[in-house]
Scaffold this active site. Structure first.
Site, PDB file in Angstrom:
ATOM      1  N   ASP A  82       1.128  -0.969   0.140  1.00 18.47           N
ATOM      2  CA  ASP A  82      -0.274   0.286   0.421  1.00 18.47           C
ATOM      3  C   ASP A  82       1.038   0.652  -0.114  1.00 18.47           C
ATOM      4  O   ASP A  82       1.205   1.490   1.425  1.00 18.47           O
ATOM      5  CB  ASP A  82      -0.997  -0.264   1.236  1.00 18.47           C
ATOM      6  CG  ASP A  82      -1.596   0.858   1.061  1.00 18.47           C
ATOM      7  OD1 ASP A  82      -1.989   2.471   0.505  1.00 18.47           O
ATOM      8  OD2 ASP A  82      -2.604   1.411   1.478  1.00 18.47           O
ATOM      9  N   ASN A  84      -0.354   3.816  -0.683  1.00 17.60           N
ATOM     10  CA  ASN A  84      -1.192   5.167  -0.660  1.00 17.60           C
ATOM     11  C   ASN A  84      -1.195   6.187  -1.325  1.00 17.60           C
ATOM     12  O   ASN A  84      -1.167   7.927  -1.203  1.00 17.60           O
ATOM     13  CB  ASN A  84      -1.006   5.902   1.139  1.00 17.60           C
ATOM     14  CG  ASN A  84      -1.460   4.835   1.306  1.00 17.60           C
ATOM     15  OD1 ASN A  84      -2.895   4.767   1.054  1.00 17.60           O
ATOM     16  ND2 ASN A  84      -0.977   4.215   2.943  1.00 17.60           N
TER      17      ASN A  84
END
Length: 169
Positions: A82, A84
């Protein structure tokens, strides 16, 4: 963040990068297989406010030299997780209206541009150059049902790594 591998005397693990806060939060874990290093990275989110965005930028600044060092080692590696950050307009449903939101800020996207320029490869985008597929949807406003998502989870590879198939379901 976690990485699982069968117990083997040739498998070693690394936790962290030496960044006190990032290591305390468990942001990076790696498994070193005989012919490949696989890293699981969980980049901070900055969406809850300016303090979190500042932390995200701090960690991004710390991680870029780490990515460069992995490349310089010459060892085949994958960094998965992740991140982001939605890299391009293909990676987010409403690019224009999200340009000032954490996860699609110009500075964040430029950071991924720098990774690519350094030699890292976005495995999903290589295999799916025009696909608009997502890995995250807000819990609000029927985002999942309307496929209003972001591709913020990534697999980045060093130049020598060959991936046979990448599929999104």
């Amino acid at each position: 963040t976690a990485v699982w591998a069968r117990a083997d005397r040739n498998v070693k693990f690394t936790v962290g990068t030496g960044h006190a806060r990032g290591d305390a939060e468990g942001r990076l874990v790696g498994v070193h297989l005989p012919k490949l290093d696989v890293w699981s990275l969980y980049m901070p989110s900055g969406s809850s406010g300016p303090e979190r965005q500042a932390w995200k930028f701090e960690y991004m600044n710390h991680m870029f030299p780490w990515f460069e060092a992995i490349l310089a080692s010459g060892r085949p590696a994958l960094v998965c997780g992740d991140i982001n950050i939605a890299h391009t307009a293909l990676d987010i449903k409403n690019a224009k209206s999200n340009e000032k939101n954490s996860g699609f800020l110009p500075e964040e996207r430029e950071w991924l541009d720098r990774l690519r320029a350094a030699g890292w490869r976005d495995v999903f985008r290589e295999a799916n150059p025009t696909s608009q597929a997502y890995s995250w949807w807000s819990a609000r406003g029927q985002a999942r049902a309307n496929d209003v998502g972001w591709r913020i989870d990534h697999i980045w590879a060093t130049p020598g790594v060959r991936v046979k198939q990448v599929r999104i379901e």
